[in-house]
Design a protein around this motif. Structure first.
Motif, short mmCIF file in Angstrom:
data_model
loop_
_atom_site.label_atom_id
_atom_site.label_comp_id
_atom_site.label_asym_id
_atom_site.label_seq_id
_atom_site.Cartn_x
_atom_site.Cartn_y
_atom_site.Cartn_z
N ALA A 15 34.90 -27.94 -31.47
CA ALA A 15 35.82 -26.97 -30.64
C ALA A 15 35.33 -25.38 -30.80
N GLU A 16 34.99 -24.98 -32.13
CA GLU A 16 34.37 -23.84 -32.19
C GLU A 16 33.02 -23.49 -31.67
N VAL A 17 32.37 -24.12 -31.58
CA VAL A 17 30.93 -24.09 -31.01
C VAL A 17 31.26 -23.92 -29.35
N ALA A 18 31.87 -25.07 -29.03
CA ALA A 18 32.31 -24.94 -27.53
C ALA A 18 33.03 -23.83 -27.14
N SER A 19 33.95 -23.23 -27.68
CA SER A 19 34.49 -21.70 -27.35
C SER A 19 33.40 -20.78 -27.41
N LEU A 20 32.66 -20.82 -28.90
CA LEU A 20 31.61 -19.84 -28.87
C LEU A 20 30.70 -19.57 -27.45
N ALA A 21 30.40 -20.79 -26.96
CA ALA A 21 29.36 -20.86 -25.93
C ALA A 21 30.36 -20.09 -24.51
N GLU A 22 31.58 -20.18 -24.41
CA GLU A 22 32.13 -19.75 -23.50
C GLU A 22 32.35 -18.21 -23.88
N GLN A 23 32.32 -17.82 -25.05
CA GLN A 23 32.43 -16.34 -25.56
C GLN A 23 31.30 -15.79 -25.37
N LEU A 24 30.07 -16.28 -25.21
CA LEU A 24 28.90 -16.06 -25.05
C LEU A 24 28.32 -15.72 -23.60
N ARG A 25 28.99 -16.67 -22.82
CA ARG A 25 28.94 -16.28 -21.31
C ARG A 25 29.76 -15.12 -20.83
N ALA A 26 30.71 -14.86 -21.68
CA ALA A 26 31.64 -13.85 -21.10
C ALA A 26 30.87 -12.62 -21.67
N CYS A 27 30.37 -12.49 -22.83
CA CYS A 27 29.54 -11.62 -23.12
C CYS A 27 28.44 -11.15 -22.18
N GLY A 28 27.82 -12.13 -21.62
CA GLY A 28 26.76 -11.88 -20.78
C GLY A 28 27.31 -11.24 -19.36
N ARG A 29 28.52 -10.97 -19.08
CA ARG A 29 29.12 -10.29 -17.98
C ARG A 29 29.54 -9.13 -18.23
N LEU A 30 29.40 -8.67 -19.49
CA LEU A 30 29.95 -7.37 -19.88
C LEU A 30 29.10 -6.19 -19.66
N SER A 31 29.37 -5.22 -19.04
CA SER A 31 28.16 -4.12 -19.02
C SER A 31 29.22 -2.97 -19.62
N LEU A 32 28.64 -2.58 -20.81
CA LEU A 32 28.98 -1.61 -21.71
C LEU A 32 28.05 -0.57 -22.16
N PRO A 33 28.33 0.44 -22.17
CA PRO A 33 27.20 1.73 -22.37
C PRO A 33 26.76 1.55 -23.86
N ASP A 34 27.60 0.90 -24.88
CA ASP A 34 26.96 0.99 -26.34
C ASP A 34 26.07 -0.39 -26.64
N GLY A 35 26.09 -1.40 -25.39
CA GLY A 35 25.54 -2.79 -25.68
C GLY A 35 26.29 -3.48 -26.08
N LEU A 36 25.94 -4.78 -26.51
CA LEU A 36 26.91 -6.09 -26.77
C LEU A 36 27.75 -5.59 -28.10
N PRO A 37 28.88 -6.00 -28.01
CA PRO A 37 29.75 -6.04 -29.45
C PRO A 37 29.13 -6.91 -30.29
N ARG A 38 29.49 -6.48 -31.66
CA ARG A 38 28.83 -7.60 -32.81
C ARG A 38 29.47 -8.96 -32.51
N PRO A 39 30.70 -9.31 -32.04
CA PRO A 39 30.99 -10.66 -32.10
C PRO A 39 30.08 -11.58 -30.84
N CYS A 40 29.68 -10.66 -29.89
CA CYS A 40 28.63 -11.32 -29.13
C CYS A 40 27.50 -11.55 -29.71
N ARG A 41 26.96 -10.87 -30.56
CA ARG A 41 25.64 -10.99 -31.32
C ARG A 41 25.79 -12.14 -32.26
N ASP A 42 27.12 -12.28 -32.94
CA ASP A 42 27.36 -13.28 -33.83
C ASP A 42 27.27 -14.67 -33.19
N ALA A 43 27.98 -14.76 -31.95
CA ALA A 43 27.99 -15.79 -31.19
C ALA A 43 26.52 -16.34 -30.93
#
Length: 256
Positions: free
Chosen positions: A204-232
Motif C-alpha cells: 500500500a505504501e508503494v502504491a500511494s507513493l506512486a500516486e504521490q509521484l504523479r502528483a509531484c509531476g504536476r506541481l510547478s514550483l519555483p524552488d523545484g521539487l520538494p524533498r518528499p517528491c525526490r524521496d518518493a
C-alpha cells in the motif's frame, strides 16, 4: 639538597596547593592551569559530538517514513500543536474537513488542501480520491505541528473516532502548496480497506507513493521539487521497494 633516598626534593607547595620553584614562583602560571582544566572537558565533549556526527549517516528516504500502527499511518513521535483559535471548514473538495490551530496553521492547512483538490481534479489519482471519500466520512480534521521525528512530513491517525491528518510545521515557513503531494500520499493510505485496523502494508505504501509521484509531476514550483517528491522517486527506483519497506517494519500484505 637531595632527600634521604637520593632523589631531589619536591618543589614546595603554595597555600593554593600548586607547586612552586625554589624562588617561590609558580611552576605553571595559574591562568594556564585554570584554562587547561576548563578546556579538557570541553575538548572531550566536542570529540564525542564529532564522533557521533561522523559515525551516523543522515536518515534516508525509508527512515523518513517510519512505520506506524494499526491506527497511525506513519510514526511522527511526540508532537506539539498550537492552541486552536477556532475550527474552520476546509476548501473546495474538502469542505467537510476542520482546519484547527492558530491563524498560521489554519492558513497552511487550507493552502495544502486547496492544492490537493486541484491535483485530484484531474481524476488520475484514484487511491487518493477514494481516501478523500473515506476521510470525509470520518469527521476529518487537519492540524499542523512540530514532530519529534522531524523528517516525517505528514501522518494520519484515528483519534476519538475521527481521522486526523497532521502536517509538519515546516509548512508554516514555506509555501504549503508543497505539502499537496504528501497529502495525496496520506489519502492513499487512509483509503486502504484495512486501515485503520492494521499496520500499513509495504504494498500500500508503494502504491500511494506512486500516486504521490504523479502528483509531484504536476506541481510547478519555483524552488523545484520538494524533498518528499525526490524521496518518493528514490524509493520507487529501488530494485525492490516493497522488500525495503518490509525490512523497516511495514506489513507484508501477502502474509495477511
Amino acid at each position: 639538597m637531595p632527600g634521604s633516598d637520593g632523589r631531589p626534593p619536591l618543589p614546595p607547595l603554595r597555600d593554593d596547593g600548586m607547586p612552586t620553584l625554589a624562588t617561590g614562583e609558580p611552576v605553571l602560571a595559574r591562568w594556564f592551569v585554570i584554562t587547561m582544566l576548563v578546556l579538557v572537558p570541553v575538548a572531550i565533549a566536542l570529540s564525542v559530538f564529532a564522533w557521533q556526527l561522523t559515525d551516523r549517516d543522515p536518515p534516508g528516504p525509508v527512515e523518513r517514513r517510519p512505520v506506524g500502527t494499526a491506527t497511525v499511518t506513519h510514526d511522527r513521535g511526540d508532537a506539539l500543536f498550537p492552541a486552536t483559535e477556532g475550527n474552520v471548514p476546509g476548501p473546495s473538495c474538502a469542505e467537510g474537513v476542520l482546519l484547527t490551530g492558530d491563524a498560521s496553521a489554519v492558513s497552511a492547512g487550507r493552502r495544502a488542501l486547496s492544492a490537493t483538490c486541484q491535483l485530484l481534479g484531474a481524476g488520475d489519482l484514484p487511491l487518493a480520491q477514494a481516501g478523500l471519500e473515506a476521510w470525509l466520512a470520518s469527521d476529518p480534521m487537519v492540524r499542523v505541528g512540530t514532530f519529534e521525528a522531524s523528517g516525517v512530513d505528514a501522518s494520519a491517525r484515528l483519534e476519538d473516532g475521527r481521522i486526523v491528518l497532521e502536517l509538519n510545521a515546516r509548512y508554516l515557513f514555506e509555501d504549503a502548496t508543497r505539502a499537496a503531494p504528501v497529502v495525496v500520499h496520506q489519502l492513499g493510505l487512509i483509503g486502504q480497506p484495512d486501515w485503520p485496523g492494521a499496520v500499513i502494508s509495504a504494498q500500500a505504501e508503494v502504491a500511494s507513493l506512486a500516486e504521490q509521484l504523479r502528483a509531484c509531476g504536476r506541481l510547478s514550483l519555483p524552488d523545484g521539487l520538494p524533498r518528499p517528491c525526490r524521496d518518493a522517486a528514490e524509493l520507487l527506483d529501488a530494485d525492490d521497494p516493497v522488500a525495503d519497506l518490509i525490512a523497516v517494519g511495514f506489513r507484508d500484505a501477502t502474509r495477511g
